[in-house]
Design an enzyme around this catalytic site. Sequence first.
Site, mmCIF file in Angstrom:
data_model
loop_
_atom_site.group_PDB
_atom_site.id
_atom_site.type_symbol
_atom_site.label_atom_id
_atom_site.label_comp_id
_atom_site.label_asym_id
_atom_site.label_seq_id
_atom_site.Cartn_x
_atom_site.Cartn_y
_atom_site.Cartn_z
ATOM 1 C CE LYS A 80 -45.543 -17.074 -48.529
ATOM 2 N NZ LYS A 80 -44.893 -16.269 -47.497
ATOM 3 C CG ASP A 81 -47.137 -16.653 -43.731
ATOM 4 O OD1 ASP A 81 -45.961 -16.755 -44.137
ATOM 5 O OD2 ASP A 81 -47.929 -15.794 -44.149
ATOM 6 N NE ARG A 129 -38.734 -21.085 -48.985
ATOM 7 C CZ ARG A 129 -38.861 -20.479 -50.170
ATOM 8 N NH1 ARG A 129 -38.241 -20.961 -51.241
ATOM 9 N NH2 ARG A 129 -39.612 -19.393 -50.287
ATOM 10 N NE ARG A 130 -39.119 -16.576 -51.266
ATOM 11 C CZ ARG A 130 -40.212 -15.919 -50.919
ATOM 12 N NH1 ARG A 130 -40.123 -14.858 -50.119
ATOM 13 N NH2 ARG A 130 -41.397 -16.299 -51.353
ATOM 14 N NE ARG A 147 -40.764 -9.338 -40.673
ATOM 15 C CZ ARG A 147 -41.505 -9.019 -39.620
ATOM 16 N NH1 ARG A 147 -40.949 -8.587 -38.515
ATOM 17 N NH2 ARG A 147 -42.804 -9.119 -39.672
ATOM 18 N NE ARG A 153 -41.347 -8.441 -47.726
ATOM 19 C CZ ARG A 153 -40.941 -9.635 -47.301
ATOM 20 N NH1 ARG A 153 -40.290 -10.434 -48.107
ATOM 21 N NH2 ARG A 153 -41.204 -10.025 -46.071
ATOM 22 C CB CYS A 239 -38.888 -18.407 -39.096
ATOM 23 S SG CYS A 239 -38.452 -17.763 -37.490
#
Length: 307
Positions: A80-81, A129-130, A147, A153, A239
Amino acid sequence: MKAVRIATRGSRLALAQSRQVARWLEATLGVATELLPMKTSGDRLGDVPLARFGGKGLFVKEIEEALLEGRADLAVHSTKDLPARLPEGLVLAAFPARVDPRDALVARRRGAQLDTLPPGARIGTGSVRRTAQLRAFRADLVVEPLRGNVTTRLARLEEGRLDALILACAGLERLELGARIDERIDPGRLLPAVGQGALALETRERDPLARDLAAHAHPETELAVRAERAFLVRLEGDCNVPLGALAEPRAGGVRLRALLASTDGSRIARAEVLEPDAERAGAAAARAVLADGGEAILAELRREAAS
């Protein structure tokens, strides 16, 4: 045979993933391995929004340079990155078996669900996206940009700055933090990122290692991820673009669900296709999304990025 040198980011998650691949290589190919942890441009930026400086490619730039210069033989990435395009001379040789591709809700108050968070709850994520899908689903939530690595997080959540986080199930599981997941969010509600839950093994295109890896790829994961990335490539996603896709092997081919959203989530173009192969699925989903209003959304996103 000389040891296979594996380039990887130095984060706890990246190292866990690379060690997993190293063990797989040693068992499957009978080769020795050596990890080469690296700090990428993305790691150095800290909390600066990636979109200002080049997006996801910042997390792979130095690693891919090490491959091209022969300082490393293999790179392990969270699929995904990866940006849509790879540098000339490099190839994604194989994808090991995918784990849970869904997004996870991690709440400060254990047992909470996306449906049950109170109005005004603060939910942290660094993903456009989220963010777009959350705003479309529950406009009453306050989405906070966030981030940092998983540990950072989670610390911010425990400090009380946030009520919940959205993270990838796969990353939490690979860090043995799966028990911290309060909800594995249904993809019909929050469609995952392209390639989420899958690892990508990148090598030089003409290296014999590429052939050896391809011979041991996981077929279902290969089919699904190549379909999702075909969709990403056709929309030239980066992104700045809130898009998601999830492919699943089915009788007769691959089922691909895909979407493209406006930044605020007010418009979402969706598609669901069933095609006999990955490339056709990605292309068909891209055409359907663009026809469903995606052309106008993309044009708006590009204006926003340019400004």
